[in-house]
Write a protein that holds these residues in place. Structure first.
Motif, PDB file in Angstrom:
ATOM      1  N   THR A 149       9.573  -9.445  -1.105  1.00  0.00           N
ATOM      2  CA  THR A 149       8.882  -9.583   0.305  1.00  0.00           C
ATOM      3  C   THR A 149       7.434  -9.132   0.222  1.00  0.00           C
ATOM      4  N   ARG A 150       6.599 -10.105   0.778  1.00  0.00           N
ATOM      5  CA  ARG A 150       5.097  -9.766   0.732  1.00  0.00           C
ATOM      6  C   ARG A 150       4.809  -8.715   1.697  1.00  0.00           C
ATOM      7  N   THR A 151       4.361  -7.499   1.573  1.00  0.00           N
ATOM      8  CA  THR A 151       4.124  -6.424   2.155  1.00  0.00           C
ATOM      9  C   THR A 151       2.852  -5.815   2.216  1.00  0.00           C
ATOM     10  N   LEU A 152       2.355  -5.573   3.472  1.00  0.00           N
ATOM     11  CA  LEU A 152       1.126  -4.807   3.637  1.00  0.00           C
ATOM     12  C   LEU A 152       1.391  -3.260   3.649  1.00  0.00           C
ATOM     13  N   LEU A 153       0.684  -2.415   3.052  1.00  0.00           N
ATOM     14  CA  LEU A 153       1.089  -1.118   3.049  1.00  0.00           C
ATOM     15  C   LEU A 153       0.030  -0.463   3.401  1.00  0.00           C
ATOM     16  N   THR A 154      -0.389   0.270   4.479  1.00  0.00           N
ATOM     17  CA  THR A 154      -1.564   0.791   4.975  1.00  0.00           C
ATOM     18  C   THR A 154      -1.694   2.257   4.203  1.00  0.00           C
TER      19      THR A 154
END
Length: 344
Positions: free
Chosen positions: A2-7
């Motif tokens: 899964t392509r994930t954005l993590l802040t």
């Protein structure tokens, strides 16, 4: 994958989430406040390609439109994990330093996802047990995901601790309100941990830069609490590694969509932390509180609240680490700084 954005990837919890994402084969872009922090994370993950770990700088998460371009990726994101939110008790202006970044950052991010990232299916919000636990109930009460802490704005702005707790309440509620009103193409899931302890894997210069919760273990282990064990306050805890895995499982498991999760193995006290250290580190025993000095850190005579973790075990399949493993691993992660004479 899964392509994930993590802040907030340089933070205590986020660094462990990043580890868990990469170990489970996900591709990650994480936000950081500066290029220096990006370089520090790169150093911690040698050999990981730019395709699997990349960075974008967001200097101020509460700024208008801070995430508008961040949520656009090639390949496109399928999940977002939002951890970026301040947790410290040194704020001079609690609205500016704690409340605004938490609330505006959460709302700004999910608006940006709705407007610019149609491929995202799940947004994970790192909330807190503080958003669930309101302490007006009797101490025999067991909190569940159905509970909310009903703090007022006046209470929130009265001191930094209240402001932090309220920031988690208001920001999580804002996320759920957005879903109800806007009906976005993605689901929201929240993870609600109480006190979070565990080994540090993120970059810090010395132990003065330690995350707030682990400061307690530092002070107990290295002699600052010898004369009086700190009052425990919140008698519920979780290991940061279990918390990180819960985040990743919640983007992997379809049944986690639209859920809140109480994430904790149960109760503990600061006296328990002392005893874990006493049993495992003979060289530290001389600096630990004993006798009457232990009493402030013990359980209150009336007992304390419960926290129902059933859903986290049944839906996410979490198996929690014991307290002793958490404390031993945390002290071992802090020892290198002490050996260099830093942070005492």
């Amino acid at each position: 994958m899964t392509r994930t954005l993590l802040t907030g990837g340089s933070g205590f919890i986020a660094a462990h989430i990043l580890d868990a994402l990469l170990k489970r084969g996900h591709s990650v872009v994480t936000t950081v406040r500066s290029q220096e922090k990006a370089e520090q994370i790169k150093t911690s993950h040698p050999g990981v390609s730019k395709e699997n770990l990349d960075f974008v700088i967001v200097a101020d998460i509460s700024a208008p439109h801070a995430f508008e371009r961040v949520v656009v990726s090639d390949p496109p994101f399928e999940a977002v994990i939002h951890t970026a939110s301040p947790f410290h008790l040194r704020a001079q202006d609690v609205k500016k330093d704690l409340l605004d970044p938490a609330i505006n950052g959460t709302v700004g991010l999910i608006k940006a996802v709705k407007n610019n990232a149609p491929s995202v299916k799940r947004v994970m919000v790192t909330s807190s047990g503080a958003a669930i636990m309101g302490f007006s109930k009797p101490q025999t009460y067991t909190f569940t995901e159905a509970d909310w802490n009903n703090m007022t704005w006046e209470e929130a702005t009265s001191n930094p601790l209240n402001a932090y707790r309220a920031s988690k309440v208001f920001s999580e509620k804002a996320a759920w309100d957005f879903v109800e009103k806007e009906k976005p193409h993605f689901s929201v899931t929240s993870i609600n941990p109480p006190m979070v302890y565990g080994p540090i894997v993120h970059h810090i210069k010395n132990l003065d830069g330690l995350n707030t919760s682990n400061e307690r273990i530092r002070d107990i282990a290295f002699g600052k609490a010898k004369d009086s064990c700190p009052f425990t306050g919140v008698f519920l805890w979780v290991d940061v590694r279990d918390l990180a895995l819960a985040h990743v499982l919640a983007i992997e498991i379809p049944e986690a969509a639209g859920q809140r999760f109480c994430v904790s193995p149960g109760q503990y006290s600061n006296k328990d932390i002392v005893e874990c250290i006493r049993e495992s580190f003979s060289e530290l025993r001389g600096g630990l509180p004993t006798g009457d000095a232990l009493k402030p850190g013990d359980f209150p005579p009336t007992g304390w609240y419960g926290y129902d973790n059933t859903k986290s075990k049944e839906v996410l399949g979490i198996s929690y680490r014991p307290l002793k493993e958490c404390i031993v691993d945390t002290v071992n992660s802090l020892n290198p700084f002490v050996n260099k004479g830093e942070g005492r």
